[in-house]
Design a protein around this motif. Structure first.
Motif, short mmCIF file in Angstrom:
data_model
loop_
_atom_site.label_atom_id
_atom_site.label_comp_id
_atom_site.label_asym_id
_atom_site.label_seq_id
_atom_site.Cartn_x
_atom_site.Cartn_y
_atom_site.Cartn_z
N THR A 135 0.85 -1.06 0.22
CA THR A 135 0.19 0.07 0.19
C THR A 135 0.85 1.16 0.02
O THR A 135 0.46 2.25 -0.84
N VAL A 136 1.81 1.17 0.93
CA VAL A 136 2.90 2.33 1.10
C VAL A 136 3.51 2.57 -0.29
O VAL A 136 3.63 3.61 -0.85
N LEU A 137 4.04 1.71 -1.10
CA LEU A 137 4.58 1.90 -2.37
C LEU A 137 3.63 2.60 -3.31
O LEU A 137 3.98 3.15 -3.97
N PHE A 138 2.65 1.83 -3.28
CA PHE A 138 1.66 2.50 -4.42
C PHE A 138 1.26 3.88 -3.95
O PHE A 138 1.08 4.69 -4.90
N SER A 139 0.89 4.18 -2.80
CA SER A 139 0.71 5.43 -2.14
C SER A 139 1.95 6.40 -2.73
O SER A 139 1.64 7.64 -3.30
N GLY A 140 3.12 6.08 -2.52
CA GLY A 140 4.21 6.85 -2.95
C GLY A 140 4.29 7.14 -4.32
O GLY A 140 4.61 7.98 -4.72
N LEU A 141 4.06 5.96 -5.03
CA LEU A 141 4.03 6.18 -6.42
C LEU A 141 3.13 7.22 -7.04
O LEU A 141 3.08 7.99 -7.84
N THR A 142 1.80 7.28 -6.35
CA THR A 142 0.78 8.08 -6.66
C THR A 142 1.23 9.46 -6.38
O THR A 142 0.98 10.60 -7.25
N VAL A 143 1.65 9.90 -5.24
CA VAL A 143 1.99 11.05 -4.83
C VAL A 143 3.20 11.69 -5.99
O VAL A 143 2.96 12.73 -6.04
N ALA A 144 4.17 10.66 -6.01
CA ALA A 144 5.09 11.20 -6.77
C ALA A 144 4.81 11.47 -8.21
O ALA A 144 5.32 12.38 -8.85
N ALA A 145 3.72 10.71 -8.73
CA ALA A 145 3.23 10.76 -10.02
C ALA A 145 2.53 12.22 -10.08
O ALA A 145 2.49 12.69 -11.15
N SER A 146 1.98 12.49 -9.24
CA SER A 146 1.05 13.82 -9.15
C SER A 146 1.84 15.02 -9.26
O SER A 146 1.59 15.95 -9.83
N LEU A 147 3.20 14.76 -8.53
CA LEU A 147 3.94 16.01 -8.54
C LEU A 147 4.88 16.02 -10.05
O LEU A 147 5.18 16.92 -10.30
N ALA A 148 4.93 14.87 -10.44
CA ALA A 148 5.76 14.85 -11.71
C ALA A 148 5.23 15.59 -12.86
O ALA A 148 5.94 16.01 -13.57
N VAL A 149 3.91 15.56 -12.75
CA VAL A 149 3.49 16.44 -13.97
C VAL A 149 3.71 18.10 -13.80
O VAL A 149 3.60 18.68 -15.08
N LEU A 150 4.51 18.42 -13.07
CA LEU A 150 4.95 19.78 -12.74
C LEU A 150 6.08 19.97 -13.80
O LEU A 150 6.56 20.99 -14.19
N PHE A 151 6.68 18.71 -14.13
CA PHE A 151 7.65 18.97 -15.04
C PHE A 151 7.32 19.13 -16.60
O PHE A 151 8.00 19.68 -17.41
#
Length: 729
Positions: A303-319
């Protein structure tokens, strides 16, 4: 006992899913893992300290825009540029005979002051009321104040950290008959950075003990309260250390440090709570410590890995945005997520293997399959349309102020009233008829002197324009009001300086820039200057909002699909998280744009919002909302895989997950809410908005809307995956 024996057997520890095998490995190598974690902390701490000193400052600029090209042409062809620093010279009472800046003694002192500023290291040019032929735009209406405008070339780091710290203290204060104060865009943002950093540090000093108390109240063990906080610290340190590896290739804004501090503690606590909670459940089920740790890593770790992936993906769109300022937050967010995952999935299991007994309640209570949250979910699912409809209506009402959102530009009013640069700007707004320092610059190559007057006359008639200056004359309200300044405007082609009124600049400078650009020129022109730079930056950010939203929704949808193998559940999560974001932005507009609670929070509303911080909040809040969605869905999916009963899975999943989500959400909301005490409006906005989003998401959405929608969808929740049951361990 059979379960315990199997958990100790070599075959049991060697097989199973990869995360379970990882859990057993971390238990067997726990001392080595903890030693390596200590080494990582030392090395990362050293790198993190170096990172802080290498973070850079940034401006609100749109590379390649019309204003950016205009500035380059202004420097290349006229050896000048927009002023970025201003000194306000006020005649001291009794210092000169007439008491005004027109007094001969004041003029002599003013010329000497201007010359001294112009000779200072790093200053390219300085001019003033006295050296420009006494234009009305550089003199206050009462004659007590005059302006010295200064251009300091270079990037934001050079100007704000190398030039201004040495120049401003030497000039500010008593200078002959004057009391001198500093202002201008560069001075405003030079003051903003240390104030924002102090706000975050002061808030963190409150947050750490508060978080410990709240965690202790929830966990009832001191070690269980302390470890998540230490994990948050480790996440911050590792995140900053990872940023050190990015710095040689790109600039990272100093404001990224603030995001690292805010998210590091919150994610560290959240992820550790997920793992510790699962460890306690495994112990309560009768498994020994090694098996309990392995089970926690297998289930909560996933769960934590998927959660971290989700948060990181959300922020990565700023690129996707071509702005270093916003991209900095993507780097910082991804780095701190990596630090949080390292803390929760690698280090924490080793800590549990060594000291897990200190994190388990002294008196174990049997797991309750029914309770408040189970009952709430059951009642909601009995009348899903009524319950869900009322909850959705409430959230839509709270989100409704968002419909009045007006994007604007940041100015000195992001600072507290006692900030010296804001006080300077307040005097300029109040006492001066125009904003000479924020003039709109119009540059042309092919113009001839005969083309300029008629164009200048048309520009001077634009509402909000106080005066238009050029080599052939100065114009106001459609008529010539002064002689030209060929020396100032000497260069290749024509250059006009369109000076806005103080009222227009304080109101809507972007609209003024649009009106100036709408005046048909008799020759090809580029429109630049500080207002145009802000307008182009805002337009670039707002134009890319649809792309940011599409990427964020698409990427997080894909992550949730990988976790659930369902197309319906990610769609439901997306809709609910958009609703949560609507409430957050409704609160931000109601408070910070419209000015409600401004007296309580101590800020000055401007009637608009700068788009940069809301975009950052959009990505962070969406990621954190998905954080809780992932955790709750994982518990519901686990129960559905076991029973194949959607209603039962929702009620049981809510009973097991909602208490933790509520506790974690409450702690994270209080963490962000602490920033409401900040003196910089950007920091306040981030804190209040994120606190609202987390609270709404962890309560109304997860407790009411999730069960009601899942009940309405029924078997469709799992389409196209269908039922896939597994036998209990």
């Amino acid at each position: 006992m059979a379960v315990n024996v199997a958990a100790r057997s070599p075959r049991a520890t060697a097989g199973g899913p990869p995360l379970r095998r990882l859990g057993h490995l971390l238990v067997r190598r726990r001392r080595l893992v903890l030693a390596l974690a200590a080494l990582v902390l030392v090395v990362a701490g050293t790198l993190a300290a170096g990172t802080v000193s290498r973070l850079s400052l940034a401006r609100f600029e749109a590379p390649g825009s019309e204003s950016d090209r205009a500035q380059a042409e202004l420097v290349r062809r006229f050896a000048t540029g927009s002023p970025d620093l201003v000194f306000l010279a006020t005649v001291r009472s009794g210092a000169v005979t007439s008491g005004t800046v027109d007094d001969p003694a004041a003029e002599a002192a003013g010329r000497e002051l201007t010359a001294r500023i112009g000779r200072a290291e790093g200053v390219a040019e300085a001019s003033s009321y006295w050296t420009r032929g006494r234009p009305a735009t550089l003199r206050s209406a009462d004659g007590r104040h005059a302006l010295v405008v200064v251009r300091v070339p270079g990037d934001a780091d050079h100007v704000r950290t190398r030039v201004l710290p040495g120049l401003v203290p030497r000039i500010v204060g008593e200078q002959g008959p004057f009391q001198v104060r500093a202002g201008g865009g560069e001075e405003v943002f030079r003051e903003t950075v240390p104030l924002a950093r102090q706000d975050f540090v002061r808030a963190e000093l409150v947050i750490f003990p508060l978080a410990f108390v709240l965690l202790w109240l929830y966990q009832r063990r001191a070690m269980a309260a302390l470890v998540p906080i230490l994990a948050g610290v480790l996440a911050m340190v590792v995140g900053l250390a990872l940023l050190r590896g990015v710095l040689p290739f790109t600039g990272i804004s100093t404001f990224a440090l603030n995001l690292t501090l805010a998210m590091g503690l919150g994610l560290g606590i959240d992820y550790c709570l997920f793992v510790v909670q699962r460890f306690r459940e495994e112990v309560r089920a009768g498994r020994d410590r090694a098996a309990a740790v392995a089970g926690a890593v297998e289930h909560a770790g996933r769960t934590v890995l998927f959660s971290g992936l989700t948060v990181a993906a959300s922020l990565a769109v700023l690129f996707a945005l071509p702005f270093d300022f916003l991209r900095s937050f993507a780097y910082a967010g991804i780095a701190v997520v990596a630090g949080g995952l390292f803390s929760a999935v690698i280090v924490l299991p080793a800590v549990l293997a060594v000291a897990g007994g200190t994190m388990v309640p002294r008196r174990q209570r049997p797991e309750r399959h029914t309770g408040f949250w189970h009952g709430l979910a059951t009642r909601v699912m009995r009348r899903p349309l009524v319950s869900g409809g009322l909850a959705a209506a409430l959230l839509l009402v709270l989100a409704s102020p968002f419909l009045g959102l007006r994007f604007g530009t940041a100015d000195d009013r992001i600072l507290p009233p006692e900030a010296s640069s804001r006080q300077t700007q307040e005097v300029i707004r109040r006492a001066f008829p125009a904003e000479e320092t924020d003039a709109i610059q119009i540059i042309s190559k092919g113009a001839t002197p005969g083309d300029v007057p008629a164009y200048a006359v048309r520009l001077s008639r634009v509402p909000g324009v106080a005066q238009v200056d050029s080599a052939v004359g100065s114009y106001a309200a459609g008529r010539r009001v002064g002689d030209g300044d060929p020396a100032r405007f000497r260069g290749e082609g024509a250059w006009l300086s369109v000076v806005p009124s103080a009222e227009a600049l304080a109101g809507d400078p972007v609209r003024l820039v649009a009106a100036v650009r709408a005046v048909p020129p008799p020759f090809e022109v580029l429109v630049g200057g500080y207002p145009a730079e802000l307008a182009d930056y805002r337009a670039s950010v707002v134009d890319r909002l649809p792309l940011v939203l599409a990427l964020m929704l698409g990427v997080t949808f894909a992550v949730l699909f990988l976790m659930t193998r369902s197309l319906v559940l990610p769609l439901k999560a997306t809709l609910l998280n958009v609703l949560s974001l609507g409430v957050m932005f409704g609160a931000v507009v109601w408070i910070f744009q419209e000015g409600h609670l401004s007296g309580l929070l101590g800020f000055t509303p401007t009637g608009t919002l700068d788009p940069s911080i809301p975009i950052l909040m959009l990505c962070v809040a969406y990621g954190l909302s998905m954080d809780y969605e992932v955790f709750l869905l994982s518990r519901i999916k686990e129960e559905y895989d076991r029973t194949g009963d959607t209603a039962r899975a929702v009620a049981t999943g809510l009973q097991r997950g909602a208490p933790l989500i509520t506790a974690a959400g409450g702690i994270l909301a209080l963490t962000f809410a602490a920033y409401a005490t900040a003196r910089v409006v950007f920091v306040q906005m981030l804190g209040v908005g994120m606190a609202v989003a987390v609270l709404v998401d962890a309560t109304v959405i997860r407790a009411v809307l999730v069960p009601s929608l899942m009940r309405l969808a029924g078997p469709l929740n799992w389409w196209p995956r269908g039922r896939a049951t597994t036998s209990p361990r």
